[in-house]
Design a protein around this motif. Structure first.
Motif, PDB file in Angstrom:
ATOM      1  N   LEU A 325       0.834  -1.209   0.000  1.00 43.11           N
ATOM      2  CA  LEU A 325       0.000   0.000   0.000  1.00 43.11           C
ATOM      3  C   LEU A 325       0.870   1.260   0.000  1.00 43.11           C
ATOM      4  N   PHE A 326       1.938   1.246   0.787  1.00 44.56           N
ATOM      5  CA  PHE A 326       2.846   2.396   0.839  1.00 44.56           C
ATOM      6  C   PHE A 326       3.478   2.632  -0.533  1.00 44.56           C
ATOM      7  N   THR A 327       3.891   1.555  -1.196  1.00 45.92           N
ATOM      8  CA  THR A 327       4.509   1.665  -2.518  1.00 45.92           C
ATOM      9  C   THR A 327       3.518   2.196  -3.538  1.00 45.92           C
ATOM     10  N   ILE A 328       2.269   1.762  -3.459  1.00 47.73           N
ATOM     11  CA  ILE A 328       1.225   2.274  -4.355  1.00 47.73           C
ATOM     12  C   ILE A 328       1.041   3.774  -4.144  1.00 47.73           C
ATOM     13  N   ALA A 329       1.012   4.210  -2.875  1.00 38.31           N
ATOM     14  CA  ALA A 329       0.849   5.632  -2.564  1.00 38.31           C
ATOM     15  C   ALA A 329       1.986   6.459  -3.167  1.00 38.31           C
ATOM     16  N   VAL A 330       3.215   5.946  -3.072  1.00 38.19           N
ATOM     17  CA  VAL A 330       4.355   6.666  -3.630  1.00 38.19           C
ATOM     18  C   VAL A 330       4.253   6.718  -5.150  1.00 38.19           C
ATOM     19  N   ASN A 331       3.877   5.603  -5.763  1.00 40.36           N
ATOM     20  CA  ASN A 331       3.744   5.577  -7.231  1.00 40.36           C
ATOM     21  C   ASN A 331       2.662   6.538  -7.715  1.00 40.36           C
ATOM     22  N   MET A 332       1.565   6.631  -6.976  1.00 42.37           N
ATOM     23  CA  MET A 332       0.485   7.538  -7.346  1.00 42.37           C
ATOM     24  C   MET A 332       0.736   8.953  -6.830  1.00 42.37           C
TER      25      MET A 332
END
Length: 560
Positions: A325-332
């Motif tokens: 989830l953290f990685t998705i937030a950074v990507n978005m």
């Protein structure tokens, strides 16, 4: 729910990092008398005195060794920045003379002058040939000829230093390195005092792999005790210059400490992560110590601080589903994507988001960059987190990649790209359009890759033992040990060889047409890694030796 929360807490790991020893109250109290106008006026006068006396006459090629020694001393004493024009003109004159003589010097039998000349010209971007050393080689075997006059300490030291500027395929310089290393090691037992210290210093880490500013105090002590200086006392200027720069660095550190203190929620909620503001600042000083680069140092220190914290989020705190989830937030690049995460991870991303936004706005305001800046800065953070997530999956599943697979991801997780981007956008004076910038990055991809590989492998050599004890994801050393079924000693030797090969590629990149200041800042990323991880984990353990190095560099002025 209480039971689930209890189990969740106990699934989290802890590296038990030592608490920060550099308190904000202390850092914000730093003050230096060398920030006063009188000191700067005295330094300006000394600079002009040195310029008029030492550089008052044109370079005389019949005193080549003296000219080279002067340039070398100015660089070692941290004074080269004040004489850039004179040094550039002197080296250009020498390079033209060598070219006219088909790559040879007048001093055909002077190994010391030849090696010193080769070293300085290579360090300043001149593509001089290894054939400069042909007079010292056996034409049939290619081995160095043993002549007693060649085997003096000065000559051997400079030959060793020159050999570390080799590029791929330069076999002469490989042999020069072996020859000089063996000779110096054999001689060391018979040396004492000053000469022994010089040999140990060079064998431990050559100057090409050292940050020059980190060594200025050491060289001042050597010059002070064992050499007669010019009538215009370079030592007085060197000491005063060091103290004036140190005063600027203390001002930077005071401001950074206030910034760090104001991020109170981050410090309080991420107590599992390394709190290493001062150590991060030392890294930024290694990239650019000059007083005019305060802004760059502050932004880079902030970036390094976040590199450490995010690395600990992935390595220590986060569960795999949280890290996804953290990685998705950074990507978005979207704060709202973190709402299902633990509070500390939400605070971490929000602080990164806001600090990056502040960086982008300030650089755009000062330099005029368009949307290319925020896009690329977000991309390097995204790539960094994506690479950390890959390593987290390897750890969770118990997977050990091959060394090649490890490096294909680890050069990105090294954070080299993040450091490279901050250096470029802070120091590049020309604002580029998208096409021009893309061309620059395409030409620089090998430079960036080799710097990043050196950072990663030096990090692994310095931290691998502690990581194995903690049960962390496998490092390059562990990957090679398991892949080849060899001992840790053999694996470390192999990794050191890979670092040497990366340096040869990096040395070759330094001979391109990139502006010298920008190139040296990029190469300093690798030098910082070599120096700070040479004797262990720079960011993990706060032992007495590291404290003393920081105090010497940032807190303790030289007696003037």
């Amino acid at each position: 729910m209480k039971s689930e929360a209890f189990n969740l807490i106990h699934q989290r790991r802890s590296d038990n990092y030592e608490p920060n020893i550099w308190k904000c109250d202390f850092l914000e109290s730093l003050d230096s008398i060398y920030d006063e106008p009188e000191c700067k006026k005295r330094a300006e006068k000394l600079i002009e005195d040195v310029r008029s006396v030492i550089f008052g006459k044109a370079v005389e090629l019949d005193s080549l060794a003296k000219t080279l020694e002067l340039i070398d001393s100015l660089e070692k004493l941290g004074l080269a920045i004040h004489f850039e024009v004179e040094i550039k003109e002197a080296l250009a004159t020498i390079a033209i003379s060598i070219k006219q003589k088909n790559g040879n010097l007048n001093e055909e039998d002077d190994l010391y002058a030849t090696a010193l000349c080769f070293k300085l010209l290579r360090q300043h971007g001149y593509d001089v040939s290894q054939d400069m050393f042909s007079n010292f080689m056996d034409a049939k075997t290619g081995a160095f000829i043993r002549k007693s006059k060649h085997e003096n300490i000065k000559g051997m030291l400079e030959l060793l230093e020159a050999s570390h500027l080799a590029i791929e395929g330069e076999n002469f310089l490989d042999k020069a390195r072996e020859f000089s290393t063996t000779t110096l090691e054999e001689t060391l037992a018979n040396l004492e005092g000053f000469h022994a210290k010089q040999v140990i210093h060079a064998l431990e880490l050559p100057s090409q792999k050292r940050v020059k500013w980190f060594d200025v105090k050491w060289h001042i002590s050597v010059e002070e005790k064992h050499r007669d200086m010019n009538a215009i006392n370079l030592l007085e200027l060197a000491k005063l210059n060091f103290n004036i720069v140190q005063a600027t660095l203390q001002k930077d550190l005071r401001e950074l400490s206030r910034w760090w203190r104001n991020l109170g929620d981050l410090i309080e909620n991420l107590n599992f992560a390394r709190d290493r503001l001062v150590e991060s600042f030392v890294c930024s000083v290694g990239l650019a110590c000059e007083p005019e680069h305060s802004g760059f140092r502050k932004w880079l220190t902030k970036a390094i601080n976040f590199i450490l914290i995010i690395d600990d989020v992935y390595d220590v705190y986060g569960l795999l589903e949280e890290l996804e989830l953290f990685t998705i937030a950074v990507n978005m690049w979207d704060v709202s994507e973190t709402k299902m995460l633990p509070e500390c991870m939400q605070i971490c991303f929000l602080a990164l988001y806001n600090t990056t936004d502040d960086f982008v706005n300030e650089i755009q305001r000062e330099k005029g960059w368009d949307q290319l800046l925020p896009v690329h800065v977000k991309k390097v953070w995204t790539d960094f987190c994506n690479a950390l997530y890959v390593e987290a999956k390897w750890y969770t599943t118990g997977y050990t990649p091959s060394l090649q697979e490890y490096l294909s991801n680890a050069w990105i997780s090294s954070s080299g790209s993040v450091l490279f981007a901050h250096a470029f956008f802070c120091l590049e004076h020309k604002v580029m359009k998208a096409e021009e910038y893309n061309n620059f990055m395409e030409k620089s991809k090998d430079l960036l890759y080799n710097i990043s590989v050196i950072v990663r492998l030096c990090n692994d050599l310095g931290t691998s033992s502690a990581e194995v004890e903690r049960g962390d994801a496998p490092s390059s050393i562990v990957c090679y040990m398991r892949e080849k079924n060899v001992s840790e000693e053999m694996a470390r030797k192999h990794i050191k060889g890979m670092i040497d090969e990366s340096w040869k590629k990096l040395n070759g990149e330094c001979l391109t047409q990139m502006p010298m200041q920008l190139m040296q800042t990029f190469v300093n990323i690798a030098r910082v890694a070599e120096g700070l991880y040479h004797q262990g984990d720079w960011f993990g353990v706060q032992d007495g030796d590291k404290r003393n190095k920081i105090k010497s560099l940032l807190l303790e002025p030289l007696p003037c």
